[in-house]
Design an enzyme around this catalytic site. Structure first.
Site, mmCIF file in Angstrom:
data_model
loop_
_atom_site.group_PDB
_atom_site.id
_atom_site.type_symbol
_atom_site.label_atom_id
_atom_site.label_comp_id
_atom_site.label_asym_id
_atom_site.label_seq_id
_atom_site.Cartn_x
_atom_site.Cartn_y
_atom_site.Cartn_z
ATOM 1 N N ASN A 92 5.781 10.228 77.192
ATOM 2 C CA ASN A 92 5.880 10.139 78.644
ATOM 3 C C ASN A 92 6.159 11.485 79.301
ATOM 4 O O ASN A 92 5.792 11.700 80.455
ATOM 5 C CB ASN A 92 6.986 9.153 79.025
ATOM 6 C CG ASN A 92 6.598 7.720 78.732
ATOM 7 O OD1 ASN A 92 5.703 7.174 79.363
ATOM 8 N ND2 ASN A 92 7.259 7.110 77.760
ATOM 9 N N ASP B 202 4.531 4.725 68.953
ATOM 10 C CA ASP B 202 5.413 5.804 68.501
ATOM 11 C C ASP B 202 6.534 5.270 67.614
ATOM 12 O O ASP B 202 6.917 5.902 66.622
ATOM 13 C CB ASP B 202 5.983 6.566 69.691
ATOM 14 C CG ASP B 202 6.688 5.670 70.709
ATOM 15 O OD1 ASP B 202 6.413 4.449 70.750
ATOM 16 O OD2 ASP B 202 7.514 6.195 71.488
#
Length: 275
Positions: free
Chosen positions: A9, A110
């Site tokens: 992000n 992830d």
């Protein structure tokens, strides 16, 4: 050589992996509007500075938690490296580990590549703690099954919220406080204490509660850019693996190597020949 692209992000990490060796890594701020050509100009120049060429890249794996980045990263792989990227988390991808949670399809890619790396690098039960935009705690059991975990706000996110919502609080750097006392003598000291020692307390408290629920000896693995910052003042980490996510992506690629991808004047076409 494998190009591993870890799109988070906050930042995107590009790493060159040769066998089990990470030869180089570069980081750029995540920006959903950045084109494949822009990525290429930046990346190819950095590769050249490091003594690498595009021709050395024969495979690409992408792990992203930011969907809007995926298309242009795939185009980057095809247009500039001539290969079809393996996308971590794309159905029906078999991760090579059991995912023993409710709604496995909702677990972030992830977190799963971290679980895969933790399983291959360490025996027994593992807790992988990743300090990113969010701080995640993930349990991998002794058989390699992903069993769930915890998602908490990352330290930068917490600081942004604090400063953004409290008009008189200043922006501070995330760093080790200058004193071991948790009682701040100024506004800045108080903020440093809350952010740093508060995070230490969260890490230790949540890890201890997870260990109690697991009920077996556990190896605690820390990863992410801020892991070493917290390691100074806590003994909860057994191992610091700065490149856990990249290593997990490389392991995933070894298990599930994609097909070749060729470009031609009319667009891109897969020739489906094995690597």
């Amino acid at each position: 050589m494998l190009l591993a692209i870890d799109a988070g992000n906050t930042n995107i990490v590009f790493a060159l992996v040769d066998g089990r060796e990470i030869r180089a890594r570069w980081r750029i701020a995540t920006e959903g509007r950045r084109t494949a050509d822009e990525y290429a100009v930046w990346l190819v120049q950095l590769m050249a500075i490091g003594g690498f060429t595009r021709e050395e890249i024969d495979s690409v794996v992408i792990c992203t938690v930011v969907p809007r980045t995926l298309h242009n990263l795939e185009v980057l792989s095809a247009k500039y490296f001539g290969v079809k990227a393996l996308i971590a988390g794309t159905p029906p991808l078999d991760w090579g580990i059991d995912i023993d949670v409710i709604s496995p399809e909702t677990v972030g890619a992830d977190r799963l590549v971290n679980a895969l790396a933790a399983h291959h690098l360490h025996s027994g039960h593992k807790i992988a703690i990743d300090f990113g935009t969010a701080t995640t705690f993930d349990w991998v059991d002794e058989k390699g099954a992903y069993r769930g975990g915890i998602i908490a706000p990352g330290i930068n996110l917490s600081l942004d919220a604090l400063v953004g919502k409290a008009a008189r609080l200043p922006r501070i750097a995330i760093e080790i406080p200058k004193t071991d006392s948790v009682i701040g003598r100024s506004t800045e000291e108080s903020m440093h204490s809350g952010i740093y020692w508060g995070y230490i307390a969260m890490i230790e408290g949540l890890t201890e509660r997870m260990k109690q629920e697991i009920g077996q000896p556990v190896t605690v693995i820390a990863t992410g850019g801020l892991a070493s910052l917290f390691a100074v003042h806590t003994s909860v980490f057994d191992v610091i693996e700065p490149d856990l996510t990249i290593r997990g992506m490389a392991l995933l690629y070894e298990q599930k190597a994609p097909t070749k991808f060729t470009a031609h004047s009319g667009g891109f076409a897969a020739d489906f020949s094995p690597l």
